[in-house]
Design a protein around this motif. Structure first.
Motif, PDB file in Angstrom:
ATOM      1  N   LYS A 191      -4.927 -30.333   9.598  1.00  0.00           N
ATOM      2  CA  LYS A 191      -5.490 -30.737   8.313  1.00  0.00           C
ATOM      3  C   LYS A 191      -5.944 -32.198   8.322  1.00  0.00           C
ATOM      4  O   LYS A 191      -6.666 -32.616   7.426  1.00  0.00           O
ATOM      5  CB  LYS A 191      -4.450 -30.559   7.202  1.00  0.00           C
ATOM      6  N   VAL A 192      -5.532 -32.960   9.322  1.00  0.00           N
ATOM      7  CA  VAL A 192      -5.847 -34.379   9.371  1.00  0.00           C
ATOM      8  C   VAL A 192      -7.327 -34.581   9.664  1.00  0.00           C
ATOM      9  O   VAL A 192      -7.894 -33.909  10.522  1.00  0.00           O
ATOM     10  CB  VAL A 192      -4.986 -35.084  10.457  1.00  0.00           C
ATOM     11  N   VAL A 193      -7.942 -35.516   8.941  1.00  0.00           N
ATOM     12  CA  VAL A 193      -9.323 -35.883   9.201  1.00  0.00           C
ATOM     13  C   VAL A 193      -9.280 -37.092  10.128  1.00  0.00           C
ATOM     14  O   VAL A 193      -8.933 -38.199   9.718  1.00  0.00           O
ATOM     15  CB  VAL A 193     -10.067 -36.231   7.890  1.00  0.00           C
ATOM     16  N   TRP A 194      -9.597 -36.868  11.391  1.00  0.00           N
ATOM     17  CA  TRP A 194      -9.515 -37.927  12.391  1.00  0.00           C
ATOM     18  C   TRP A 194     -10.764 -38.792  12.335  1.00  0.00           C
ATOM     19  O   TRP A 194     -11.872 -38.292  12.138  1.00  0.00           O
ATOM     20  CB  TRP A 194      -9.369 -37.315  13.789  1.00  0.00           C
ATOM     21  N   PRO A 195     -10.620 -40.123  12.524  1.00  0.00           N
ATOM     22  CA  PRO A 195     -11.804 -41.000  12.491  1.00  0.00           C
ATOM     23  C   PRO A 195     -12.667 -40.813  13.733  1.00  0.00           C
ATOM     24  O   PRO A 195     -12.175 -40.453  14.804  1.00  0.00           O
ATOM     25  CB  PRO A 195     -11.194 -42.411  12.462  1.00  0.00           C
ATOM     26  N   THR A 196     -13.953 -41.090  13.562  1.00  0.00           N
ATOM     27  CA  THR A 196     -14.857 -41.052  14.711  1.00  0.00           C
ATOM     28  C   THR A 196     -14.608 -42.290  15.565  1.00  0.00           C
ATOM     29  O   THR A 196     -13.914 -43.222  15.148  1.00  0.00           O
ATOM     30  CB  THR A 196     -16.320 -41.032  14.252  1.00  0.00           C
ATOM     31  N   ARG A 197     -15.195 -42.311  16.756  1.00  0.00           N
ATOM     32  CA  ARG A 197     -15.022 -43.471  17.644  1.00  0.00           C
ATOM     33  C   ARG A 197     -15.578 -44.739  16.985  1.00  0.00           C
ATOM     34  O   ARG A 197     -14.983 -45.810  17.089  1.00  0.00           O
ATOM     35  CB  ARG A 197     -15.700 -43.216  18.980  1.00  0.00           C
ATOM     36  N   LYS A 198     -16.711 -44.621  16.279  1.00  0.00           N
ATOM     37  CA  LYS A 198     -17.315 -45.781  15.616  1.00  0.00           C
ATOM     38  C   LYS A 198     -16.404 -46.292  14.502  1.00  0.00           C
ATOM     39  O   LYS A 198     -16.194 -47.503  14.359  1.00  0.00           O
ATOM     40  CB  LYS A 198     -18.687 -45.405  15.057  1.00  0.00           C
ATOM     41  N   GLN A 199     -15.859 -45.378  13.695  1.00  0.00           N
ATOM     42  CA  GLN A 199     -14.945 -45.778  12.633  1.00  0.00           C
ATOM     43  C   GLN A 199     -13.701 -46.441  13.207  1.00  0.00           C
ATOM     44  O   GLN A 199     -13.235 -47.461  12.684  1.00  0.00           O
ATOM     45  CB  GLN A 199     -14.530 -44.563  11.804  1.00  0.00           C
ATOM     46  N   LEU A 200     -13.188 -45.879  14.284  1.00  0.00           N
ATOM     47  CA  LEU A 200     -11.989 -46.419  14.902  1.00  0.00           C
ATOM     48  C   LEU A 200     -12.222 -47.833  15.415  1.00  0.00           C
ATOM     49  O   LEU A 200     -11.388 -48.722  15.201  1.00  0.00           O
ATOM     50  CB  LEU A 200     -11.525 -45.509  16.042  1.00  0.00           C
ATOM     51  N   SER A 201     -13.359 -48.061  16.060  1.00  0.00           N
ATOM     52  CA  SER A 201     -13.644 -49.409  16.562  1.00  0.00           C
ATOM     53  C   SER A 201     -13.874 -50.377  15.404  1.00  0.00           C
ATOM     54  O   SER A 201     -13.470 -51.541  15.470  1.00  0.00           O
ATOM     55  CB  SER A 201     -14.828 -49.393  17.517  1.00  0.00           C
ATOM     56  N   THR A 202     -14.503 -49.918  14.324  1.00  0.00           N
ATOM     57  CA  THR A 202     -14.709 -50.770  13.152  1.00  0.00           C
ATOM     58  C   THR A 202     -13.370 -51.134  12.516  1.00  0.00           C
ATOM     59  O   THR A 202     -13.130 -52.306  12.205  1.00  0.00           O
ATOM     60  CB  THR A 202     -15.597 -50.054  12.115  1.00  0.00           C
ATOM     61  N   TYR A 203     -12.508 -50.159  12.319  1.00  0.00           N
ATOM     62  CA  TYR A 203     -11.196 -50.421  11.724  1.00  0.00           C
ATOM     63  C   TYR A 203     -10.382 -51.360  12.604  1.00  0.00           C
ATOM     64  O   TYR A 203      -9.690 -52.254  12.101  1.00  0.00           O
ATOM     65  CB  TYR A 203     -10.415 -49.121  11.518  1.00  0.00           C
ATOM     66  N   THR A 204     -10.454 -51.178  13.917  1.00  0.00           N
ATOM     67  CA  THR A 204      -9.725 -52.039  14.836  1.00  0.00           C
ATOM     68  C   THR A 204     -10.230 -53.471  14.740  1.00  0.00           C
ATOM     69  O   THR A 204      -9.433 -54.418  14.698  1.00  0.00           O
ATOM     70  CB  THR A 204      -9.858 -51.520  16.277  1.00  0.00           C
ATOM     71  N   ALA A 205     -11.532 -53.651  14.681  1.00  0.00           N
ATOM     72  CA  ALA A 205     -12.108 -54.992  14.562  1.00  0.00           C
ATOM     73  C   ALA A 205     -11.690 -55.650  13.253  1.00  0.00           C
ATOM     74  O   ALA A 205     -11.335 -56.836  13.234  1.00  0.00           O
ATOM     75  CB  ALA A 205     -13.621 -54.920  14.662  1.00  0.00           C
ATOM     76  N   VAL A 206     -11.704 -54.890  12.172  1.00  0.00           N
ATOM     77  CA  VAL A 206     -11.298 -55.435  10.871  1.00  0.00           C
ATOM     78  C   VAL A 206      -9.845 -55.890  10.920  1.00  0.00           C
ATOM     79  O   VAL A 206      -9.500 -56.978  10.442  1.00  0.00           O
ATOM     80  CB  VAL A 206     -11.528 -54.401   9.749  1.00  0.00           C
TER      81      VAL A 206
END
Length: 75
Positions: free
Chosen positions: A32-47
């Motif tokens: 049921k989990v909505v996993w982030p895309t690679r782009k979202q993951l890199s953006t969140y990591t940078a933030v």
């Protein structure tokens, strides 16, 4: 099914059956989990890295200022 009936049926299950049920429920929830895309993951990591760096800078500056004040007051 009420909670009393469900808990009564779970008490009838053996140890390995309960462990199996537990892992099946985990897998069901993970689907049921909505996993982030690679782009979202890199953006969140940078933030997060930028925010943590900012907080480190603020705390370091505050530490430096308070250290100077303490040395001025107590010699």
């Amino acid at each position: 099914m009420t909670d009393a009936v469900a808990s009564h049926e779970e008490k009838k299950l053996g140890l390995f059956a309960r462990i199996g049920l537990f892992y099946r429920q985990i897998i069901s929830e993970l689907r049921k989990v909505v996993w982030p895309t690679r782009k979202q993951l890199s953006t969140y990591t940078a933030v997060v890295l930028v925010f943590v760096s900012f907080i480190i800078a603020v705390v370091s500056l505050l530490d430096l200022v308070l250290t100077k004040i303490v040395f001025l007051v107590f010699g």
